[in-house]
Design an enzyme around this catalytic site. Structure first.
Site, PDB file in Angstrom:
ATOM      1  N   HIS A  23       0.784  -1.235   0.144  1.00  0.00           N
ATOM      2  CA  HIS A  23      -0.021   0.006   0.137  1.00  0.00           C
ATOM      3  C   HIS A  23       0.951   1.049   0.059  1.00  0.00           C
ATOM      4  O   HIS A  23       1.827   1.105   0.584  1.00  0.00           O
ATOM      5  CB  HIS A  23      -0.776  -0.162   1.318  1.00  0.00           C
ATOM      6  CG  HIS A  23      -1.925   1.101   1.356  1.00  0.00           C
ATOM      7  ND1 HIS A  23      -1.674   2.237   1.854  1.00  0.00           N
ATOM      8  CD2 HIS A  23      -2.966   0.926   1.268  1.00  0.00           C
ATOM      9  CE1 HIS A  23      -2.732   2.976   1.540  1.00  0.00           C
ATOM     10  NE2 HIS A  23      -3.476   2.146   1.669  1.00  0.00           N
TER      11      HIS A  23
ATOM     12  N   LYS B 253     -10.204  -0.838  10.759  1.00  0.00           N
ATOM     13  CA  LYS B 253     -10.436  -2.085   9.959  1.00  0.00           C
ATOM     14  C   LYS B 253     -10.693  -3.210  10.878  1.00  0.00           C
ATOM     15  O   LYS B 253     -10.759  -4.237  10.144  1.00  0.00           O
ATOM     16  CB  LYS B 253      -9.162  -2.204   9.156  1.00  0.00           C
ATOM     17  CG  LYS B 253      -8.889  -1.205   7.972  1.00  0.00           C
ATOM     18  CD  LYS B 253      -7.550  -1.265   7.107  1.00  0.00           C
ATOM     19  CE  LYS B 253      -7.193  -0.093   6.291  1.00  0.00           C
ATOM     20  NZ  LYS B 253      -8.180   0.225   5.380  1.00  0.00           N
TER      21      LYS B 253
ATOM     22  N   GLN C  71      -4.542  -5.278   6.771  1.00  0.00           N
ATOM     23  CA  GLN C  71      -5.383  -6.193   6.529  1.00  0.00           C
ATOM     24  C   GLN C  71      -5.508  -7.572   6.877  1.00  0.00           C
ATOM     25  O   GLN C  71      -6.229  -8.575   6.426  1.00  0.00           O
ATOM     26  CB  GLN C  71      -5.512  -6.360   4.629  1.00  0.00           C
ATOM     27  CG  GLN C  71      -5.554  -5.098   4.076  1.00  0.00           C
ATOM     28  CD  GLN C  71      -6.952  -4.378   4.030  1.00  0.00           C
ATOM     29  OE1 GLN C  71      -8.030  -5.043   4.162  1.00  0.00           O
ATOM     30  NE2 GLN C  71      -7.067  -3.361   3.890  1.00  0.00           N
TER      31      GLN C  71
ATOM     32  N   ASP D 167       2.997  -4.571   7.921  1.00  0.00           N
ATOM     33  CA  ASP D 167       1.849  -3.738   7.934  1.00  0.00           C
ATOM     34  C   ASP D 167       0.779  -4.812   8.022  1.00  0.00           C
ATOM     35  O   ASP D 167       0.633  -5.785   7.120  1.00  0.00           O
ATOM     36  CB  ASP D 167       2.011  -3.208   6.722  1.00  0.00           C
ATOM     37  CG  ASP D 167       0.628  -2.473   6.232  1.00  0.00           C
ATOM     38  OD1 ASP D 167      -0.363  -2.816   6.798  1.00  0.00           O
ATOM     39  OD2 ASP D 167       0.537  -1.912   5.002  1.00  0.00           O
TER      40      ASP D 167
HETATM   41  N1  PMP Z   1      -1.627  -0.687   4.541  1.00  0.00           N
HETATM   42  C1  PMP Z   1      -2.637  -1.509   3.988  1.00  0.00           C
HETATM   43  C2  PMP Z   1      -2.420  -2.890   3.718  1.00  0.00           C
HETATM   44  C3  PMP Z   1      -3.879  -0.825   4.049  1.00  0.00           C
HETATM   45  O1  PMP Z   1      -4.895  -1.590   3.416  1.00  0.00           O
HETATM   46  C4  PMP Z   1      -4.332   0.550   4.384  1.00  0.00           C
HETATM   47  C5  PMP Z   1      -5.654   0.884   4.298  1.00  0.00           C
HETATM   48  N2  PMP Z   1      -6.161   0.676   3.084  1.00  0.00           N
HETATM   49  C6  PMP Z   1      -3.184   1.066   4.904  1.00  0.00           C
HETATM   50  C7  PMP Z   1      -1.773   0.509   5.011  1.00  0.00           C
HETATM   51  C8  PMP Z   1      -3.469   2.532   5.518  1.00  0.00           C
HETATM   52  O2  PMP Z   1      -4.413   2.465   6.368  1.00  0.00           O
HETATM   53  P1  PMP Z   1      -4.896   3.670   7.324  1.00  0.00           P
HETATM   54  O3  PMP Z   1      -5.455   4.533   6.097  1.00  0.00           O
HETATM   55  O4  PMP Z   1      -6.053   3.283   8.195  1.00  0.00           O
HETATM   56  O5  PMP Z   1      -3.908   4.261   7.842  1.00  0.00           O
END
Ligand code: PMP
Length: 415
Positions: A132, A235, A212, A209
């Site tokens: 991400h 999440k 997910q 990370d």
């Molecule tokens: N890493 C991953 C794999 C994600 O799916 C996400 C959110 N889509 C994030 C980081 C970022 O999370 P946040 O926007 O809650 O900080």
């Protein structure tokens, strides 16, 4: 398929679970909401909504600084949330749980502080091709500031990491490995145990990370042994704007503070400031107190519902969804990993994902379309974006059937 549905329903009472989430009772465009955008954010059970409201209604007060009654109740509730999180991921110490704004801030905290002395010119940082943007850009900035180089573990056409390539990249220049546990776009579950073991053979710290992963898999940080692990409350059925950075005591002590301000100090003079101990050293300013309380309640709710039941149901649902979607003419899955969880990304013929998403929305079906903050992954697959359905335990097989019928209907209109 009905047979499976019956068995599993007897295990996790999905209909009962759905009653715990008020938003799932609503309609969208006159149709019952079918919510398949759980990868972006999950819905909140009533107990979480109530816990947040109760904080503001009954004991709203700042934490740690007050001797008065309400401040003590708020502090106890805030620190209880830390205890719950530590227990949930089996951290060895509560002070290894740092409260942040979310995964993004957790990763920025580590990347930024590592760029202030630890990373140097000639060093390198390894990430993967399926990260991400939140696990790409902070490392690019850290490399820019420190003069280190960013290296990327490649993936194959199925959307799996090429582990031989990773192993070959692990040389003496590597000072940090940061990878996602589960891809938010592909649904790939990465072999993080192997990634960590290989890095540790060279004394390289690893950040996982888990944005997910935390809501779908059981994570025991003492068994997995990452130096850092990041996730977001929203999440995993908790409030937005809140999250967690787990770090080992050794590494959290080694890194300098991230932000300066109240709470993170021991003493301040204009000549010199000394810093507070963990976890407060990394929690400058007034935190999202209601967020912490809400996350704690969300985790207790999951434990009360039964993590094993939830995971079994999610697995069945995932298999059913993949099998059912496969019947759609012209469907192409983006990401076809052997080990997967959560997100299912696909395209149908040459239909643009936005068009598909809009027609599904009109049927009350919420999916996400676009690049999912993984632009390099879109470049790899040479596509503008995907339609992403991300499933979780309050979804049903009937909802999957609606998605499949909806996609077929949309395709017949768009082709
Ligand atoms: N890493 C991953 C794999 C994600 O799916 C996400 C959110 N889509 C994030 C980081 C970022 O999370 P946040 O926007 O809650 O900080």
């Amino acid at each position: 398929m009905e047979h499976i549905a019956n068995i599993v329903t007897a295990d996790l009472d999905v209909m009962q679970v759905r009653k715990d989430f008020p938003i799932l009772q609503r309609q969208v465009h006159g149709k019952p909401l079918v919510y398949f955008d759980n990868g972006a954010t999950t819905q909140k059970p009533q107990v979480v909504i109530d816990a947040e409201a109760r904080y503001y209604e009954e004991y709203n007060s700042n934490v740690h600084r007050g001797v008065h009654h309400l401040s003590q109740i708020a502090t106890d509730a805030y620190e209880k949330a830390r205890r719950i999180v530590a227990g949930y991921i089996n951290a060895a110490h509560e002070h290894e749980v740092i409260f942040t704004k979310g995964t993004t801030e957790s990763i920025n905290l580590v990347a930024t502080t590592m760029s202030r002395g630890y990373l140097k010119a000639g060093d390198s940082v390894i990430i993967s091709a399926m990260e991400h943007h939140a696990n790409i850009v902070p490392w690019q900035i850290a490399c820019e500031v420190s003069g280190a180089t960013l290296k990327v573990i490649p993936i194959n056409e199925r959307g799996e990491l090429i582990m031989e390539a990773y192993e070959a990249m692990l040389d003496d220049t590597v000072k940090m490995v940061a990878v996602t546990y589960v891809s938010n776009t592909l649904g790939t579950v990465n072999p993080v145990e192997d990634i960590i073991t290989l890095a540790h053979q060279r004394n390289i710290p690893v950040l996982i990370d888990a944005a997910q992963a935390i809501q779908h898999l059981s994570i025991d940080v003492q068994a997995l042994k990452p130096e850092f692990l990041a996730f977001s409350s929203h999440k995993i059925y908790g409030p937005t704007g809140f999250g967690v950075l787990y770090g080992t005591t050794e590494w959290l002590n080694k890194l300098p503070p991230y932000q300066g301000g109240g709470e993170m100090i021991k003493t301040v003079t204009f000549a010199k400031t000394t810093y507070n101990e963990l976890p407060h050293k990394f929690e400058a300013g007034t935190p999202h107190i209601a967020g912490a309380i809400g996350l704690g309640v969300a985790l207790e709710y999951l434990q009360g519902t039964g993590l094993d039941k939830i995971q079994r149901w999610e697995k069945q649902l995932q298999e059913y969804a993949l099998e059912s979607l496969r019947t759609i003419d012209g469907i192409r899955f983006i990401g076809d990993a052997a080990n997967r969880s959560g997100a299912i990304s696909f395209l149908v013929h040459n239909i643009h994902p936005f068009d598909m998403g809009e027609l599904l929305d009109q049927q009350g079906i919420a999916v996400r379309t676009g690049h999912h903050c993984t632009e390099p992954l879109m470049d790899f697959f040479k596509i503008p974006g995907t339609v992403r359905a991300s499933l979780t335990f309050y979804n049903t097989m009937e909802e999957v059937d609606k998605l499949v019928a909806g996609v077929k209907r949309a395709a017949s209109m768009l082709l």
